[in-house]
Motif scaffolding. Sequence first.
Motif, short mmCIF file in Angstrom:
data_model
loop_
_atom_site.label_atom_id
_atom_site.label_comp_id
_atom_site.label_asym_id
_atom_site.label_seq_id
_atom_site.Cartn_x
_atom_site.Cartn_y
_atom_site.Cartn_z
N ALA A 112 68.88 46.99 70.07
CA ALA A 112 69.73 48.01 70.71
C ALA A 112 70.29 48.97 69.68
CB ALA A 112 70.85 47.32 71.48
N PRO A 113 69.46 49.78 69.06
CA PRO A 113 69.96 50.69 68.02
C PRO A 113 71.00 51.68 68.54
CG PRO A 113 67.71 51.27 68.68
CD PRO A 113 68.01 49.94 69.29
N GLN A 114 70.98 51.97 69.84
CA GLN A 114 71.93 52.92 70.40
C GLN A 114 73.37 52.40 70.37
OE1 GLN A 114 69.78 51.10 72.10
NE2 GLN A 114 70.81 50.21 73.88
N ARG A 115 73.54 51.11 70.13
CA ARG A 115 74.89 50.53 70.08
C ARG A 115 75.50 50.63 68.68
NH1 ARG A 115 75.51 46.97 74.55
NH2 ARG A 115 77.74 47.12 74.10
N VAL A 116 74.73 51.10 67.70
CA VAL A 116 75.18 51.09 66.30
C VAL A 116 75.48 52.52 65.83
CG1 VAL A 116 74.62 50.38 63.95
CG2 VAL A 116 73.78 49.03 65.89
N ALA A 117 76.76 52.79 65.58
CA ALA A 117 77.16 54.11 65.11
C ALA A 117 77.04 54.24 63.60
CB ALA A 117 78.61 54.39 65.53
N GLY A 118 77.09 53.14 62.91
CA GLY A 118 76.95 53.12 61.46
C GLY A 118 76.63 51.71 61.03
N LEU A 119 75.99 51.58 59.86
CA LEU A 119 75.50 50.28 59.41
C LEU A 119 76.01 49.99 58.00
CD1 LEU A 119 73.53 47.89 60.06
CD2 LEU A 119 71.75 49.23 58.91
N LEU A 120 76.67 48.84 57.85
CA LEU A 120 77.17 48.37 56.57
C LEU A 120 76.44 47.08 56.22
CD1 LEU A 120 79.23 48.30 54.20
CD2 LEU A 120 80.79 47.09 55.76
N LEU A 121 75.63 47.12 55.17
CA LEU A 121 74.88 45.95 54.73
C LEU A 121 75.44 45.50 53.38
CD1 LEU A 121 71.26 47.06 55.68
CD2 LEU A 121 72.75 45.47 56.92
N VAL A 122 75.87 44.25 53.33
CA VAL A 122 76.51 43.72 52.13
C VAL A 122 75.72 42.51 51.62
CG1 VAL A 122 78.64 42.76 51.17
CG2 VAL A 122 78.76 44.46 53.01
N ASP A 123 75.18 42.62 50.42
CA ASP A 123 74.50 41.49 49.78
C ASP A 123 73.55 40.77 50.76
OD1 ASP A 123 75.72 41.02 46.87
OD2 ASP A 123 77.25 41.82 48.21
N THR A 124 72.57 41.52 51.19
CA THR A 124 71.55 40.99 52.09
C THR A 124 70.22 41.61 51.68
OG1 THR A 124 71.00 40.61 54.42
CG2 THR A 124 71.92 42.78 53.86
N LYS A 125 69.17 41.39 52.45
CA LYS A 125 67.87 41.95 52.12
C LYS A 125 67.08 42.16 53.40
CE LYS A 125 65.72 37.45 51.17
NZ LYS A 125 65.01 36.63 50.16
N ALA A 126 66.01 42.94 53.31
CA ALA A 126 65.20 43.26 54.48
C ALA A 126 63.96 42.38 54.64
CB ALA A 126 64.78 44.73 54.44
N PRO A 127 63.25 42.00 53.57
CA PRO A 127 61.99 41.28 53.77
C PRO A 127 62.19 39.90 54.39
CG PRO A 127 62.12 42.20 51.55
CD PRO A 127 63.47 42.33 52.16
N ALA A 128 61.15 39.43 55.07
CA ALA A 128 61.12 38.06 55.57
C ALA A 128 61.02 37.10 54.39
CB ALA A 128 59.94 37.87 56.52
N ASP A 129 61.30 35.83 54.64
CA ASP A 129 61.19 34.82 53.60
C ASP A 129 59.74 34.60 53.18
OD1 ASP A 129 63.85 34.25 53.34
OD2 ASP A 129 63.81 32.44 54.57
N THR A 130 59.55 34.26 51.92
CA THR A 130 58.25 33.77 51.46
C THR A 130 58.04 32.37 52.02
OG1 THR A 130 59.20 32.75 49.48
CG2 THR A 130 58.52 35.08 49.31
N GLU A 131 56.82 31.88 51.93
CA GLU A 131 56.54 30.52 52.41
C GLU A 131 57.36 29.50 51.63
OE1 GLU A 131 54.86 29.66 55.11
OE2 GLU A 131 54.71 31.82 55.46
N GLU A 132 57.54 29.74 50.34
CA GLU A 132 58.34 28.83 49.52
C GLU A 132 59.80 28.82 49.98
OE1 GLU A 132 59.66 28.18 44.82
OE2 GLU A 132 58.35 29.85 45.40
N ALA A 133 60.34 30.00 50.27
CA ALA A 133 61.73 30.08 50.73
C ALA A 133 61.89 29.43 52.10
CB ALA A 133 62.18 31.53 50.76
N LYS A 134 60.91 29.63 52.98
CA LYS A 134 60.95 28.99 54.30
C LYS A 134 60.99 27.48 54.17
CE LYS A 134 58.44 32.59 56.87
NZ LYS A 134 57.20 32.88 57.62
N ALA A 135 60.13 26.94 53.29
CA ALA A 135 60.08 25.49 53.11
C ALA A 135 61.40 24.96 52.59
CB ALA A 135 58.93 25.13 52.16
N LYS A 136 62.04 25.71 51.71
CA LYS A 136 63.33 25.29 51.17
C LYS A 136 64.38 25.28 52.27
CE LYS A 136 66.54 26.26 47.38
NZ LYS A 136 66.82 27.14 46.21
#
Length: 272
Positions: A112-136
Amino acid sequence: MHYIESGAGTPLVLLHAYPVDARMWTPLRVRLEDQARVIAPDQRGLGESSLDGSSAHGLATPPEERLVAEAPSVDVVAADILALLDELELPRVVLGGCSMGGYVATALLRAAPQRVAGLLLVDTKAPADTEEAKAKRIGAAERAEREGTAGWLAEDMLPALLGETTRRDRPEVVATARELIESQPADGVAWAQRAMAQRPDGLRALEEFDGPSLVAVGEEDGVTPPSEARRMVEALPRGELVVLPGSGHLPSLEVPDELASAVRPWLSRIEP
C-alpha cells in the motif's frame, strides 16, 4: 496490537528491530513528540502484541477463542500495521523502521504505497537473506523453540546490535538493550526469525517509491553497515543519507539526540 503513542502533529509510525520491541524508540519518541504524533507498535509476537493477533500478552484469552498464528511473513506484520492505521483512521503516515522494522516497512510499501507520505529507514537493508543467513536464522528459531531464549540470545545479539563506542562507554544503554531482548517471548522470537528468513528482495519497492526518504545508519553498525544504507539511497528516487558516528545498529538507544537532529528537519518538510 499493542502500541505506544505520544505527541501531536505529523503522524509518524516507528517499527522496531529484532529482538526488541517498541520501547527501543522511547528516547527518539520523546524527542520528537513536540513535532509529531509518534506511534510505536509492538510487532506480532514481540513486546505486548500476541503472536496470533488476538490480544496483547498478559490478557487472558479463553482457549476456544485463541487463533492459530499465521505462517511467518513480514507481509503478515505489514498487514497488521495497515489494520492499525485503519483503526486509528490514519490514511497516510510517515513510516519508519529499524532493522526488521525496515523489512516490514518495505513490505508495507509493496502492499500500500499510497499510505506512506515519507519513509525513514534506520540501520536496515533491502536485499533478501543469503542462504547462509537464512540457515542461521532458522537455527536460531529452532533453538528458541527448543530452549527458550534465556542465557544465550542477549549474549549472542548485543555485540552485533550495539556499536563499539556504546559497549565501551554507555553501560546504561547496554543494560537497557539486554533487558529488552531478555523480555521477548521465545515463540515470538522464533516467528520473527522465520519471517525475516523468507522475506523477498526489497530494492524494487524502494525504487518505485517516489516520496521523501531518509536513510540513517550507525557508523559502527556491523549488521547493516553504511554500505547497505548507501545502496538503499541509490535505489530511492528521493533518498537522503545520514551517517551517525558512535552508533551501531540501534541509534535510537545509542545516539538519540543525533538521530532526532537528523529526523526533525526532514520531517518538517513532509506534507502528510
